[in-house]
Design an enzyme around this catalytic site. Structure first.
Site, mmCIF file in Angstrom:
data_model
loop_
_atom_site.group_PDB
_atom_site.id
_atom_site.type_symbol
_atom_site.label_atom_id
_atom_site.label_comp_id
_atom_site.label_asym_id
_atom_site.label_seq_id
_atom_site.Cartn_x
_atom_site.Cartn_y
_atom_site.Cartn_z
ATOM 1 C CG LEU A 82 -1.977 -1.011 1.371
ATOM 2 C CD1 LEU A 82 -1.686 -1.937 2.538
ATOM 3 C CD2 LEU A 82 -3.351 -0.398 1.545
ATOM 4 C CB THR A 131 -6.230 4.572 -7.269
ATOM 5 O OG1 THR A 131 -7.225 5.535 -7.565
ATOM 6 C CG2 THR A 131 -5.061 4.830 -8.213
ATOM 7 C CG ASP A 132 -11.502 5.074 -8.703
ATOM 8 O OD1 ASP A 132 -10.559 5.793 -8.301
ATOM 9 O OD2 ASP A 132 -12.706 5.346 -8.470
ATOM 10 C CD GLU A 133 -7.611 9.442 -8.105
ATOM 11 O OE1 GLU A 133 -6.924 10.307 -8.653
ATOM 12 O OE2 GLU A 133 -7.957 9.515 -6.912
ATOM 13 C CE1 TYR A 156 -1.936 7.965 -5.897
ATOM 14 C CE2 TYR A 156 -4.097 8.562 -6.772
ATOM 15 C CZ TYR A 156 -3.313 7.748 -5.977
ATOM 16 O OH TYR A 156 -3.877 6.709 -5.265
ATOM 17 C CE LYS A 160 -1.371 3.194 -6.504
ATOM 18 N NZ LYS A 160 -0.723 2.581 -5.313
ATOM 19 N N PRO A 211 -12.712 25.076 0.743
ATOM 20 C CG PRO A 211 -10.447 24.516 0.562
ATOM 21 C CD PRO A 211 -11.592 24.513 1.521
ATOM 22 C CG ASP A 286 -11.552 22.885 -11.464
ATOM 23 O OD1 ASP A 286 -11.358 22.098 -10.517
ATOM 24 O OD2 ASP A 286 -12.354 22.658 -12.384
HETATM 25 P P1 NAD Z 1 -1.501 7.524 2.678
HETATM 26 O O1 NAD Z 1 -0.821 8.639 1.950
HETATM 27 O O2 NAD Z 1 -2.406 7.837 3.818
HETATM 28 O O3 NAD Z 1 -0.400 6.520 3.261
HETATM 29 C C1 NAD Z 1 0.710 6.113 2.518
HETATM 30 C C2 NAD Z 1 1.710 5.487 3.482
HETATM 31 O O4 NAD Z 1 2.850 5.066 2.718
HETATM 32 C C3 NAD Z 1 2.215 6.450 4.553
HETATM 33 O O5 NAD Z 1 2.222 5.828 5.821
HETATM 34 C C4 NAD Z 1 3.645 6.762 4.104
HETATM 35 O O6 NAD Z 1 4.516 7.065 5.177
HETATM 36 C C5 NAD Z 1 4.018 5.473 3.392
HETATM 37 N N1 NAD Z 1 5.078 5.705 2.380
HETATM 38 C C6 NAD Z 1 5.098 6.689 1.441
HETATM 39 N N2 NAD Z 1 6.245 6.619 0.732
HETATM 40 C C7 NAD Z 1 6.945 5.555 1.223
HETATM 41 C C8 NAD Z 1 8.190 4.983 0.913
HETATM 42 N N3 NAD Z 1 8.973 5.502 -0.056
HETATM 43 N N4 NAD Z 1 8.615 3.889 1.610
HETATM 44 C C9 NAD Z 1 7.835 3.379 2.614
HETATM 45 N N5 NAD Z 1 6.650 3.909 2.963
HETATM 46 C C10 NAD Z 1 6.198 4.974 2.281
HETATM 47 O O7 NAD Z 1 -2.224 6.683 1.548
HETATM 48 P P2 NAD Z 1 -3.592 5.857 1.605
HETATM 49 O O8 NAD Z 1 -4.697 6.772 1.296
HETATM 50 O O9 NAD Z 1 -3.614 5.055 2.835
HETATM 51 O O10 NAD Z 1 -3.391 4.919 0.344
HETATM 52 C C11 NAD Z 1 -2.773 3.631 0.468
HETATM 53 C C12 NAD Z 1 -2.757 2.962 -0.891
HETATM 54 O O11 NAD Z 1 -4.087 2.821 -1.374
HETATM 55 C C13 NAD Z 1 -1.995 3.741 -1.948
HETATM 56 O O12 NAD Z 1 -1.276 2.829 -2.743
HETATM 57 C C14 NAD Z 1 -3.082 4.428 -2.757
HETATM 58 O O13 NAD Z 1 -2.686 4.636 -4.089
HETATM 59 C C15 NAD Z 1 -4.196 3.401 -2.663
HETATM 60 N N6 NAD Z 1 -5.567 3.944 -2.763
HETATM 61 C C16 NAD Z 1 -5.957 4.986 -1.964
HETATM 62 C C17 NAD Z 1 -7.271 5.444 -2.043
HETATM 63 C C18 NAD Z 1 -7.767 6.570 -1.167
HETATM 64 O O14 NAD Z 1 -8.900 7.037 -1.358
HETATM 65 N N7 NAD Z 1 -7.018 7.010 -0.177
HETATM 66 C C19 NAD Z 1 -8.165 4.864 -2.948
HETATM 67 C C20 NAD Z 1 -7.725 3.799 -3.749
HETATM 68 C C21 NAD Z 1 -6.415 3.343 -3.642
HETATM 69 P P1 TYD Z 2 -9.478 14.223 -3.092
HETATM 70 O O1 TYD Z 2 -10.003 13.926 -1.739
HETATM 71 O O2 TYD Z 2 -8.180 14.959 -3.220
HETATM 72 O O3 TYD Z 2 -9.429 12.841 -3.876
HETATM 73 P P2 TYD Z 2 -9.187 12.553 -5.469
HETATM 74 O O4 TYD Z 2 -8.718 13.773 -6.132
HETATM 75 O O5 TYD Z 2 -8.135 11.504 -5.415
HETATM 76 O O6 TYD Z 2 -10.504 12.079 -5.971
HETATM 77 O O7 TYD Z 2 -10.580 15.058 -3.866
HETATM 78 C C1 TYD Z 2 -11.897 14.571 -4.006
HETATM 79 C C2 TYD Z 2 -12.676 15.573 -4.818
HETATM 80 O O8 TYD Z 2 -12.781 16.795 -4.071
HETATM 81 C C3 TYD Z 2 -11.986 15.957 -6.123
HETATM 82 O O9 TYD Z 2 -12.964 16.182 -7.121
HETATM 83 C C4 TYD Z 2 -11.273 17.255 -5.798
HETATM 84 C C5 TYD Z 2 -12.193 17.892 -4.777
HETATM 85 N N1 TYD Z 2 -11.517 18.762 -3.773
HETATM 86 C C6 TYD Z 2 -11.989 20.067 -3.561
HETATM 87 O O10 TYD Z 2 -12.965 20.515 -4.192
HETATM 88 N N2 TYD Z 2 -11.347 20.844 -2.639
HETATM 89 C C7 TYD Z 2 -10.276 20.395 -1.939
HETATM 90 O O11 TYD Z 2 -9.718 21.173 -1.106
HETATM 91 C C8 TYD Z 2 -9.833 19.060 -2.144
HETATM 92 C C9 TYD Z 2 -8.654 18.515 -1.385
HETATM 93 C C10 TYD Z 2 -10.484 18.274 -3.077
#
Ligand code: NAD
Ligand code: TYD
Length: 348
Positions: A82, A131-133, A156, A160, A211, A286
């Site tokens: 992760l 991620t779905d992105e 990003y 991924k 914002p 934006d």
């Molecule tokens: P996060 O940013 O909260 O956590 C990432 C963790 O990785 C942190 O603890 C950080 O210290 C660690 N990390 C970063 N760089 C590192 C490195 N070089 N070596 C070791 N550790 C490192 O992220 P998250 O939201 O928990 O996401 C976790 C995973 O899930 C990611 O791969 C992300 O792409 C994926 N993901 C996240 C979401 C979401 O909505 N947050 C959705 C789908 C997939």
């Molecule tokens: P975010 O939580 O950054 O997730 P992602 O871009 O990975 O989907 O953003 C979710 C949505 O909210 C995205 O359309 C961007 C918007 N957004 C704002 O409008 N204001 C903000 O300050 C942030 C962080 C996100």
């Protein structure tokens, strides 16, 4: 004891996954590898730090020599990967950090895994969390399926996507046993307040502007983080080798509608007059390359592994808000120091 490496376990999703695995599988020894960037926080998992089947290792997946030595010392049979740079806005200002951790870091893990098992992959598994992105942006209609073509738009999502391709390539080329999941936006406890939901909860608590990027008519599909952890557990144990699964919340929200709902619940929780927090909404410039809509078709994981979300959005949001309101110290600790510099650069 089977040794399982979980990377990024001090972050948002990783901490929920580590806790679940440590508590549910005493037959595993869980090694949590995390370099503790701004997003990594050992407070997220302080409740399990003394468990006998748990070890934290501070280290960087970008450091190939370190990763190699760790794998040769512990001979991990399973990897749940992760660790990543995860915030789109940060990827716009510093794309190379994303290439390093998300692409090179993943390559280092793949190489180390391949090296220690030398083709003898029986009973082994490399699970890559994505991620779905990576699928890019949808218009008003349609859903991402596992066969949707990759079309990433942000640094990003491009990083991924690149790591996903390498995982598949290692599966095809070296016969490495992998599973891969692409999940929609998560929300829940322990989420660093830079993403939409935790940032806005924190700002509402502090009466700061909310914002909203552009016109706010961007759509995301939201999933409660513990439901993602359940899905990860299922896929790790029961997913088909070399398969991809989409994970989503069946829960699409336009940002502006979500923010209004959040404001309403927060007014209630904070004992404010209904309509107080919504006045904090401020439309701002934006995000460049802003994806219009993400929405997941999660029917494959639903029909093959029987997974579906356990909470409604309203229930999940309430749990999340309650967590932030009763963890003021956590919020204070993560928003002091560098956080203010990031915030000023991003929003002022
Ligand atoms: P996060 O940013 O909260 O956590 C990432 C963790 O990785 C942190 O603890 C950080 O210290 C660690 N990390 C970063 N760089 C590192 C490195 N070089 N070596 C070791 N550790 C490192 O992220 P998250 O939201 O928990 O996401 C976790 C995973 O899930 C990611 O791969 C992300 O792409 C994926 N993901 C996240 C979401 C979401 O909505 N947050 C959705 C789908 C997939
Ligand atoms: P975010 O939580 O950054 O997730 P992602 O871009 O990975 O989907 O953003 C979710 C949505 O909210 C995205 O359309 C961007 C918007 N957004 C704002 O409008 N204001 C903000 O300050 C942030 C962080 C996100």
């Amino acid at each position: 004891m089977k040794k399982i490496l979980i990377t990024g376990g001090a972050g948002f999703i990783g901490s929920h996954v580590v806790r679940r695995f440590v508590k549910k599988y005493p037959q595993y020894h869980i090694f949590n590898l995390d370099v503790l960037t701004y997003a990594g926080n050992l407070e997220n998992i302080s409740d399990i730090e003394n468990e006998l089947n748990y070890t934290f290792i501070k280290g960087d997946i970008v450091d190939a020599a370190f990763v190699d030595s760790l794998f040769s010392e512990h001979q991990f049979e399973g990897v749940v990967h992760l660790a990543a740079e995860s915030h789109v806005d940060r990827s716009i200002t510093d794309p190379m950090a994303f290439v390093k951790t998300n692409v090179i870091g993943t390559m280092n893990l793949l190489n180390a895994f391949k090296t220690i098992w030398k083709g003898d992959f029986d009973g082994k598994r490399f699970y890559h969390i994505s991620t779905d992105e990576v699928y890019g942006s949808l218009g008003a209609e349609g859903l991402f399926t596992e066969t949707t073509a990759y079309d990433p738009n942000s640094p990003y999502s491009a990083s991924k996507a690149s790591s996903d391709h390498f995982v598949r390539a290692y599966g095809e080329t070296y016969g490495m046993p992998y599973v891969l999941t692409n999940c929609s936006n998560n929300y829940g406890p322990n989420h660093f307040p830079e993403k939409l939901i935790p940032l806005f909860i924190n700002n509402i608590i502090n009466n700061k502007p909310l914002p909203v990027y552009g016109d706010g008519n961007y759509t995301r599909d939201w999933l409660f983080v513990e439901d993602h952890a359940v899905a990860i557990d299922l896929v790790f144990h029961d997913g088909e080798n070399h398969e991809t699964y989409n994970i989503g919340g069946f829960n699409e929200w336009k940002n502006i509608d979500l923010v209004k709902l959040l404001c309403r619940i927060m007014d209630e929780k904070l004992g404010r007059v209904n309509g107080t927090s919504v006045k904090l909404i401020t439309y701002v410039k934006d995000r460049p390359g802003h994806d219009l809509r993400y929405a997941i078709d999660a029917s494959k994981i639903n029909t093959t592994l029987g997974w579906k979300p356990s909470v409604t959005f309203e229930q999940g949001l309430e749990k999340t808000i309650d967590w932030y309101l009763s963890n003021e110290e956590w919020l204070h600790n993560v928003t002091s120091g560098d956080y203010q510099n990031y915030y000023d650069k991003q929003y002022n």
